[in-house]
Enzyme design. Structure first.
Site, PDB file in Angstrom:
ATOM      1  N   ARG A   1      11.845  -7.874  -1.765  1.00  0.00           N
ATOM      2  CA  ARG A   1      12.782  -6.828  -2.184  1.00  0.00           C
ATOM      3  C   ARG A   1      12.221  -5.412  -2.070  1.00  0.00           C
ATOM      4  O   ARG A   1      12.899  -4.507  -1.579  1.00  0.00           O
ATOM      5  CB  ARG A   1      13.221  -7.063  -3.644  1.00  0.00           C
ATOM      6  CG  ARG A   1      14.252  -8.151  -3.782  1.00  0.00           C
ATOM      7  CD  ARG A   1      14.102  -8.895  -5.089  1.00  0.00           C
ATOM      8  NE  ARG A   1      12.917  -9.736  -5.029  1.00  0.00           N
ATOM      9  CZ  ARG A   1      12.922 -11.003  -4.626  1.00  0.00           C
ATOM     10  NH1 ARG A   1      14.040 -11.583  -4.321  1.00  0.00           N
ATOM     11  NH2 ARG A   1      11.802 -11.712  -4.544  1.00  0.00           N
ATOM     12  N   THR A   2      11.001  -5.222  -2.522  1.00  0.00           N
ATOM     13  CA  THR A   2      10.483  -3.849  -2.575  1.00  0.00           C
ATOM     14  C   THR A   2      10.354  -3.269  -1.167  1.00  0.00           C
ATOM     15  O   THR A   2      10.854  -2.179  -0.880  1.00  0.00           O
ATOM     16  CB  THR A   2       9.130  -3.811  -3.313  1.00  0.00           C
ATOM     17  OG1 THR A   2       9.324  -4.402  -4.595  1.00  0.00           O
ATOM     18  CG2 THR A   2       8.645  -2.384  -3.491  1.00  0.00           C
TER      19      THR A   2
ATOM     20  N   LYS B   1     -10.883  -5.674   9.142  1.00  0.00           N
ATOM     21  CA  LYS B   1     -12.185  -5.410   9.772  1.00  0.00           C
ATOM     22  C   LYS B   1     -13.143  -4.706   8.811  1.00  0.00           C
ATOM     23  O   LYS B   1     -14.242  -4.347   9.180  1.00  0.00           O
ATOM     24  CB  LYS B   1     -11.994  -4.524  11.002  1.00  0.00           C
ATOM     25  CG  LYS B   1     -11.086  -5.098  12.064  1.00  0.00           C
ATOM     26  CD  LYS B   1     -10.998  -4.128  13.239  1.00  0.00           C
ATOM     27  CE  LYS B   1      -9.944  -4.572  14.237  1.00  0.00           C
ATOM     28  NZ  LYS B   1      -9.623  -3.505  15.186  1.00  0.00           N
TER      29      LYS B   1
ATOM     30  N   ARG C   1       1.474  -1.101  -1.501  1.00  0.00           N
ATOM     31  CA  ARG C   1       1.316  -2.189  -2.486  1.00  0.00           C
ATOM     32  C   ARG C   1      -0.034  -2.833  -2.244  1.00  0.00           C
ATOM     33  O   ARG C   1      -0.369  -3.157  -1.107  1.00  0.00           O
ATOM     34  CB  ARG C   1       2.429  -3.230  -2.328  1.00  0.00           C
ATOM     35  CG  ARG C   1       2.136  -4.517  -3.107  1.00  0.00           C
ATOM     36  CD  ARG C   1       3.271  -5.474  -3.120  1.00  0.00           C
ATOM     37  NE  ARG C   1       4.373  -4.998  -3.958  1.00  0.00           N
ATOM     38  CZ  ARG C   1       5.433  -5.731  -4.279  1.00  0.00           C
ATOM     39  NH1 ARG C   1       5.539  -6.974  -3.838  1.00  0.00           N
ATOM     40  NH2 ARG C   1       6.383  -5.234  -5.032  1.00  0.00           N
TER      41      ARG C   1
ATOM     42  N   HIS D   1       4.341  -0.721 -11.508  1.00  0.00           N
ATOM     43  CA  HIS D   1       5.314  -0.815 -10.412  1.00  0.00           C
ATOM     44  C   HIS D   1       6.467   0.136 -10.787  1.00  0.00           C
ATOM     45  O   HIS D   1       7.559  -0.299 -11.149  1.00  0.00           O
ATOM     46  CB  HIS D   1       5.783  -2.266 -10.294  1.00  0.00           C
ATOM     47  CG  HIS D   1       6.567  -2.590  -9.070  1.00  0.00           C
ATOM     48  ND1 HIS D   1       7.013  -1.628  -8.176  1.00  0.00           N
ATOM     49  CD2 HIS D   1       7.008  -3.791  -8.584  1.00  0.00           C
ATOM     50  CE1 HIS D   1       7.682  -2.234  -7.202  1.00  0.00           C
ATOM     51  NE2 HIS D   1       7.687  -3.546  -7.431  1.00  0.00           N
TER      52      HIS D   1
HETATM   53  C1  NCD Z   1       7.653  -8.004  -8.758  1.00  0.00           C
HETATM   54  C2  NCD Z   1       6.290  -7.525  -8.310  1.00  0.00           C
HETATM   55  O1  NCD Z   1       5.940  -7.602  -7.128  1.00  0.00           O
HETATM   56  O2  NCD Z   1       5.596  -7.046  -9.193  1.00  0.00           O
HETATM   57  N1  NCD Z   1       8.595  -8.147  -7.753  1.00  0.00           N
HETATM   58  C3  NCD Z   1       9.278  -7.055  -7.283  1.00  0.00           C
HETATM   59  O3  NCD Z   1       8.700  -6.088  -6.839  1.00  0.00           O
HETATM   60  N2  NCD Z   1      10.617  -7.089  -7.342  1.00  0.00           N
HETATM   61  C4  NCD Z   1       7.631  -9.120  -9.717  1.00  0.00           C
HETATM   62  C5  NCD Z   1       6.795 -10.340  -9.449  1.00  0.00           C
HETATM   63  O4  NCD Z   1       6.141 -10.474  -8.416  1.00  0.00           O
HETATM   64  O5  NCD Z   1       6.809 -11.203 -10.323  1.00  0.00           O
END
Ligand code: NCD
Length: 305
Positions: free
Chosen positions: A55-56, A84, A105, A133
């Site tokens: 999703r993100t 590397k 991320r 997040h």
């Molecule tokens: C979450 C994350 O990656 O922190 N997912 C997200 O970004 N929608 C939640 C999770 O991984 O549990």
């Protein structure tokens, strides 16, 4: 104001005052009125995902395309020079030459902060280990505001893995700017970390820590369910012991108020039974939709001078 304050990007929910949250919610609402535009035509977004994402990443990329911009990036450490042995700092100092904003991320808690230190372009934290997040928390607030109509006067339960879950850390920080009662529901092993609790206490947030959600189900306006974060456990046996601890079932819905809403950042593993999905109280798939207007709003603020 917002543009000036967030010139370095969105790294932590702690950057946001109530005024900033209200501003970006308003901008997201406006973004929801038009599907496509050319606001970011000629701009390039880089998405650097060193951890899995559905999703993100896809909603950031979709939001960028819907604003007429372009996207470059990689989606796992093993396809970049990180494999590397290249450092995050060197990666950022390279990618900033190719883009106007970087979404990152990473499994390290300090990754986005470090990236922002080296970058001359805005950095967006799309998940930093079990730390934060912030853009997920903003879209969670947008979901609550649009679907319930207010962010004040609510009883909100945050449930599941409150120790390692980065979404609940950012969400509780943002909620601390509103008049809410927060119920932290978790097994004792996965309670909110002291540093998060200290922050809430300083802000005089009204909260309770409990283990049994059934005791308060009938007073909740929102229950925000989370996944037990398997990948963050040092001891896999502990994960196996805890993983099935909460399962929200159809019967639980009967105990809830008419205007109760169930949220989840997803992915859901076993913690919400699939036959809950069809209830109008289950809004976690709607919640995934709100990632688009919120991320469109953030990208436009950060990339248009
Ligand atoms: C979450 C994350 O990656 O922190 N997912 C997200 O970004 N929608 C939640 C999770 O991984 O549990």
């Amino acid at each position: 104001m917002f543009k000036e304050k967030f010139r370095e990007g969105v790294i932590s929910a702690k950057q946001f005052d109530r005024e900033d949250i209200e501003y970006i919610l308003k901008k997201a609402k406006e973004m929801n009125e038009t599907k496509n535009s050319n606001l970011l035509h000629g701009k390039i977004l880089a998405t650097l995902f060193f951890e899995p994402s559905t999703r993100t990443r896809l909603s950031f990329e979709s939001a960028m395309y819907r604003l007429g911009g372009s996207v470059i990036g990689f989606h796992s450490g093993d396809v970049s020079s990180i494999k590397k042995g290249e450092s995050i700092a060197d990666t950022i100092r390279t990618v900033e030459n190719y883009s106007d904003c970087i979404v990152i991320r990473h499994s390290l808690e300090g990754a986005a902060t470090m990236a922002a230190k080296f970058a001359k372009i805005p950095i967006i934290n799309a998940g930093s280990g079990s730390g934060e997040h912030p853009t997920q928390a903003l879209l969670d607030l947008l979901t609550i505001n649009e679907e319930i109509g207010s962010l004040d006067g609510l009883n909100i339960g945050l449930m599941g893995d409150l120790k390692y879950g980065r979404t609940v850390h950012s969400l509780s920080i943002l909620l601390s700017k509103f008049d809410v009662n927060i119920y932290f529901i978790s097994p004792t092993e996965l309670r909110m970390r002291n540093r998060d609790i200290d922050f809430l206490q300083q802000r005089q947030v009204k909260y309770k820590e409990i283990t049994d959600y059934r005791k308060i189900l009938n007073i909740l306006d929102v229950l925000y369910m989370t996944r037990i974060q398997k990948e963050r456990f040092a001891d896999s046996e502990e994960y196996e012991r805890i993983k099935g601890i909460y399962i929200f079932r159809q019967d639980d819905l009967k105990e809830t108020k008419d205007n109760f809403r169930l949220l989840h950042p997803l992915p859901r593993i076993t913690e919400i039974s699939p036959n809950v999905d069809n209830s109008e109280k289950a809004i976690y798939f709607k919640q995934t939709y709100y990632g688009i207007p919120m991320r469109k709003a953030l990208l436009a603020e950060l990339m248009i001078e």
